[in-house]
Structures are given as C-alpha cells and as structure tokens.
Motif scaffolding. Sequence first.
Motif, PDB file in Angstrom:
ATOM      1  N   ILE A  10       0.870  -1.173   0.000  1.00 50.94           N
ATOM      2  CA  ILE A  10       0.000   0.000   0.000  1.00 50.94           C
ATOM      3  C   ILE A  10       0.903   1.218   0.000  1.00 50.94           C
ATOM      4  O   ILE A  10       1.793   1.340   0.847  1.00 50.94           O
ATOM      5  CB  ILE A  10      -0.935   0.012   1.218  1.00 50.94           C
ATOM      6  N   ARG A  11       0.691   2.084  -0.981  1.00 54.83           N
ATOM      7  CA  ARG A  11       1.562   3.245  -1.137  1.00 54.83           C
ATOM      8  C   ARG A  11       0.762   4.421  -1.683  1.00 54.83           C
ATOM      9  O   ARG A  11      -0.364   4.265  -2.154  1.00 54.83           O
ATOM     10  CB  ARG A  11       2.713   2.915  -2.078  1.00 54.83           C
ATOM     11  N   LEU A  12       1.370   5.603  -1.613  1.00 52.02           N
ATOM     12  CA  LEU A  12       0.776   6.776  -2.235  1.00 52.02           C
ATOM     13  C   LEU A  12       0.853   6.631  -3.750  1.00 52.02           C
ATOM     14  O   LEU A  12       1.881   6.191  -4.286  1.00 52.02           O
ATOM     15  CB  LEU A  12       1.527   8.047  -1.825  1.00 52.02           C
ATOM     16  N   ALA A  13      -0.225   6.986  -4.411  1.00 48.63           N
ATOM     17  CA  ALA A  13      -0.229   6.944  -5.874  1.00 48.63           C
ATOM     18  C   ALA A  13       0.661   8.051  -6.424  1.00 48.63           C
ATOM     19  O   ALA A  13       0.788   9.123  -5.828  1.00 48.63           O
ATOM     20  CB  ALA A  13      -1.649   7.103  -6.391  1.00 48.63           C
ATOM     21  N   GLN A  14       1.240   7.781  -7.550  1.00 45.22           N
ATOM     22  CA  GLN A  14       2.086   8.737  -8.263  1.00 45.22           C
ATOM     23  C   GLN A  14       1.381   9.150  -9.558  1.00 45.22           C
ATOM     24  O   GLN A  14       0.457   8.473 -10.006  1.00 45.22           O
ATOM     25  CB  GLN A  14       3.439   8.092  -8.609  1.00 45.22           C
ATOM     26  N   ARG A  15       1.845  10.212 -10.161  1.00 43.63           N
ATOM     27  CA  ARG A  15       1.254  10.638 -11.439  1.00 43.63           C
ATOM     28  C   ARG A  15       1.313   9.526 -12.476  1.00 43.63           C
ATOM     29  O   ARG A  15       0.415   9.392 -13.303  1.00 43.63           O
ATOM     30  CB  ARG A  15       1.937  11.894 -11.955  1.00 43.63           C
ATOM     31  N   ILE A  55      -8.297  12.783 -12.834  1.00 47.53           N
ATOM     32  CA  ILE A  55      -7.465  12.004 -11.911  1.00 47.53           C
ATOM     33  C   ILE A  55      -6.030  12.539 -11.931  1.00 47.53           C
ATOM     34  O   ILE A  55      -5.398  12.675 -10.886  1.00 47.53           O
ATOM     35  CB  ILE A  55      -7.508  10.492 -12.258  1.00 47.53           C
ATOM     36  N   GLN A  56      -5.534  12.884 -13.107  1.00 46.97           N
ATOM     37  CA  GLN A  56      -4.183  13.459 -13.200  1.00 46.97           C
ATOM     38  C   GLN A  56      -4.103  14.758 -12.402  1.00 46.97           C
ATOM     39  O   GLN A  56      -3.117  14.996 -11.704  1.00 46.97           O
ATOM     40  CB  GLN A  56      -3.821  13.708 -14.668  1.00 46.97           C
ATOM     41  N   THR A  57      -5.127  15.580 -12.493  1.00 47.91           N
ATOM     42  CA  THR A  57      -5.162  16.838 -11.736  1.00 47.91           C
ATOM     43  C   THR A  57      -5.221  16.563 -10.241  1.00 47.91           C
ATOM     44  O   THR A  57      -4.473  17.161  -9.460  1.00 47.91           O
ATOM     45  CB  THR A  57      -6.373  17.692 -12.169  1.00 47.91           C
ATOM     46  N   GLU A  58      -6.101  15.651  -9.823  1.00 46.70           N
ATOM     47  CA  GLU A  58      -6.236  15.339  -8.399  1.00 46.70           C
ATOM     48  C   GLU A  58      -4.941  14.788  -7.811  1.00 46.70           C
ATOM     49  O   GLU A  58      -4.625  15.052  -6.651  1.00 46.70           O
ATOM     50  CB  GLU A  58      -7.377  14.348  -8.171  1.00 46.70           C
ATOM     51  N   LEU A  59      -4.188  14.033  -8.592  1.00 46.74           N
ATOM     52  CA  LEU A  59      -2.925  13.486  -8.108  1.00 46.74           C
ATOM     53  C   LEU A  59      -1.897  14.576  -7.814  1.00 46.74           C
ATOM     54  O   LEU A  59      -0.916  14.321  -7.123  1.00 46.74           O
ATOM     55  CB  LEU A  59      -2.362  12.474  -9.108  1.00 46.74           C
ATOM     56  N   GLN A  60      -2.131  15.783  -8.303  1.00 42.66           N
ATOM     57  CA  GLN A  60      -1.222  16.901  -8.068  1.00 42.66           C
ATOM     58  C   GLN A  60      -1.742  17.863  -7.006  1.00 42.66           C
ATOM     59  O   GLN A  60      -1.026  18.778  -6.615  1.00 42.66           O
ATOM     60  CB  GLN A  60      -0.979  17.649  -9.373  1.00 42.66           C
ATOM     61  N   GLU A  62      -2.730  19.407  -3.474  1.00 44.52           N
ATOM     62  CA  GLU A  62      -2.129  19.324  -2.147  1.00 44.52           C
ATOM     63  C   GLU A  62      -3.047  18.658  -1.120  1.00 44.52           C
ATOM     64  O   GLU A  62      -2.577  17.946  -0.230  1.00 44.52           O
ATOM     65  CB  GLU A  62      -1.767  20.735  -1.683  1.00 44.52           C
ATOM     66  N   ASP A  63      -4.352  18.866  -1.228  1.00 45.89           N
ATOM     67  CA  ASP A  63      -5.307  18.348  -0.240  1.00 45.89           C
ATOM     68  C   ASP A  63      -5.863  16.969  -0.575  1.00 45.89           C
ATOM     69  O   ASP A  63      -6.740  16.469   0.124  1.00 45.89           O
ATOM     70  CB  ASP A  63      -6.475  19.326  -0.063  1.00 45.89           C
ATOM     71  N   VAL A  64      -5.371  16.359  -1.655  1.00 48.47           N
ATOM     72  CA  VAL A  64      -5.861  15.042  -2.067  1.00 48.47           C
ATOM     73  C   VAL A  64      -4.702  14.051  -2.075  1.00 48.47           C
ATOM     74  O   VAL A  64      -3.625  14.355  -2.588  1.00 48.47           O
ATOM     75  CB  VAL A  64      -6.505  15.101  -3.477  1.00 48.47           C
ATOM     76  N   GLN A  65      -4.949  12.889  -1.500  1.00 46.68           N
ATOM     77  CA  GLN A  65      -3.986  11.791  -1.574  1.00 46.68           C
ATOM     78  C   GLN A  65      -4.732  10.541  -2.034  1.00 46.68           C
ATOM     79  O   GLN A  65      -5.814  10.244  -1.532  1.00 46.68           O
ATOM     80  CB  GLN A  65      -3.372  11.479  -0.210  1.00 46.68           C
ATOM     81  N   TYR A  66      -4.163   9.860  -2.984  1.00 52.12           N
ATOM     82  CA  TYR A  66      -4.668   8.556  -3.372  1.00 52.12           C
ATOM     83  C   TYR A  66      -3.701   7.510  -2.831  1.00 52.12           C
ATOM     84  O   TYR A  66      -2.495   7.629  -3.009  1.00 52.12           O
ATOM     85  CB  TYR A  66      -4.744   8.411  -4.892  1.00 52.12           C
ATOM     86  N   LEU A  67      -4.246   6.518  -2.173  1.00 57.12           N
ATOM     87  CA  LEU A  67      -3.477   5.357  -1.757  1.00 57.12           C
ATOM     88  C   LEU A  67      -3.854   4.220  -2.691  1.00 57.12           C
ATOM     89  O   LEU A  67      -5.017   4.085  -3.064  1.00 57.12           O
ATOM     90  CB  LEU A  67      -3.809   4.970  -0.318  1.00 57.12           C
ATOM     91  N   VAL A  68      -2.886   3.420  -3.051  1.00 61.63           N
ATOM     92  CA  VAL A  68      -3.163   2.282  -3.922  1.00 61.63           C
ATOM     93  C   VAL A  68      -2.615   1.001  -3.291  1.00 61.63           C
ATOM     94  O   VAL A  68      -1.614   1.024  -2.572  1.00 61.63           O
ATOM     95  CB  VAL A  68      -2.577   2.470  -5.343  1.00 61.63           C
ATOM     96  N   ILE A  69      -3.326  -0.085  -3.557  1.00 59.40           N
ATOM     97  CA  ILE A  69      -2.845  -1.411  -3.195  1.00 59.40           C
ATOM     98  C   ILE A  69      -2.261  -2.004  -4.464  1.00 59.40           C
ATOM     99  O   ILE A  69      -2.933  -2.086  -5.493  1.00 59.40           O
ATOM    100  CB  ILE A  69      -3.965  -2.341  -2.689  1.00 59.40           C
ATOM    101  N   GLU A  70      -1.022  -2.418  -4.357  1.00 56.35           N
ATOM    102  CA  GLU A  70      -0.309  -2.967  -5.505  1.00 56.35           C
ATOM    103  C   GLU A  70       0.037  -4.422  -5.228  1.00 56.35           C
ATOM    104  O   GLU A  70       0.489  -4.769  -4.137  1.00 56.35           O
ATOM    105  CB  GLU A  70       0.972  -2.140  -5.698  1.00 56.35           C
ATOM    106  N   ALA A  79      -7.822   4.131  -2.373  1.00 55.13           N
ATOM    107  CA  ALA A  79      -8.611   5.013  -1.519  1.00 55.13           C
ATOM    108  C   ALA A  79      -8.231   6.445  -1.863  1.00 55.13           C
ATOM    109  O   ALA A  79      -7.088   6.720  -2.249  1.00 55.13           O
ATOM    110  CB  ALA A  79      -8.343   4.740  -0.043  1.00 55.13           C
ATOM    111  N   LYS A  80      -9.203   7.338  -1.720  1.00 52.98           N
ATOM    112  CA  LYS A  80      -8.972   8.760  -1.947  1.00 52.98           C
ATOM    113  C   LYS A  80      -9.220   9.489  -0.638  1.00 52.98           C
ATOM    114  O   LYS A  80     -10.305   9.408  -0.068  1.00 52.98           O
ATOM    115  CB  LYS A  80      -9.923   9.289  -3.019  1.00 52.98           C
TER     116      LYS A  80
END
Length: 176
Positions: A10-15, A55-60, A62-70, A79-80
């Motif tokens: 589980i990590r922070l999503a990247q662009r 989604i590309q905009t949200e990934l940039q 400051e107040d939004v973080q996406y976590l992903v399970i890989e 999760a958002k």
Amino acid sequence: MKPLTTEVNIRLAQRSDAQALCALMKQTFMDTYASFNTPENMQLHIASHFALAQIQTELQEEDVQYLVIEHWAELIGFAKLVQNHSAKGLEDKITVEVARIYVAKAYHGQRLGAQLMQDCLNRAKGLGAETVWLGVWEHNPKAIRFYEKMGFQRFGEHVFMLGTEVQNDFLLKKEV
C-alpha cells in the motif's frame, strides 16, 4: 477470488499511476453499482468523476492523496483521502474524508479493504486529523457493515448525485 501470491504494497499513488488508477476506479464502481442504476446514469457519473484528466489533476492537488494497493505491479485497490473538506456536524473538527475506497472484486474476502482503511486512518492521524469521515450509499449494507466493523458511527446523511438520480448517503465518522 484471486489468491494473493505475495504480500501487497500500500503506497501513495504517483502521477505515473493515473491511467491504471482511472481504469481501476471505473471497473470497481461498475462492479459495485451497475446492477442498481441505469447505464446512462453510470456513464454520466463515470465521465464526470473518473476521467483521466481529472485524476491526473487530483494526483497533483495538495489536499488530495490517493493510496493504492499494488500486487505484482498491478493496482488492485485504492482510496482517496481529502483534507480540508468537512461535512455538516463536523465543522469544528479537523477532518479527513475517505472520499472513495475500493478493492477489485477478484480480491474481495482477503481483508485488503481493512488493511487499506487502517492505512487511511493512520495517514489521516499523521495529517493532524481528529476525525475521519465518509459517505456510504444507504442501500449498500455490505459497505455499511464494513465501516461499522472498522469503528465508524453514523452521524448524518447527505444527497449524492449519481448521474441525474438523487440518492441518499449515510455519513459515518471515526475519531482518530
């Protein structure tokens, strides 16, 4: 159910995750709600909330973080988290919203949702939140049970628009 062959990450999503994340969002939303809603409303919602550019905009943001399970370099859950976004009844609290949390249907039943939610709660606490909150469709008993098992309690309701249809979400919160 697809058995896990290794541990998940589980990590922070990247662009660079935007396209795979967008596809996962669309698929998990369809798997969860398509049988309850018209195809037109599903497509309207997906087009307005899961577009790649959004989604590309949200990934940039400051107040939004996406976590992903890989798992084996495949995204199988996400999760958002949204900071500085409150709900009625929580105006005096420092909050983080879990705006979305999904695990691919093929991986249900392996406690990945619980792992992901716990990571959300830990990150929210690390961001200084006092309370984590979310909205859940009133006709989704499986999700409601999951959130209650995770310690969330109902504190209100709000309107959720799915395409052109007005739906009702229960609001749930948990102190962190």
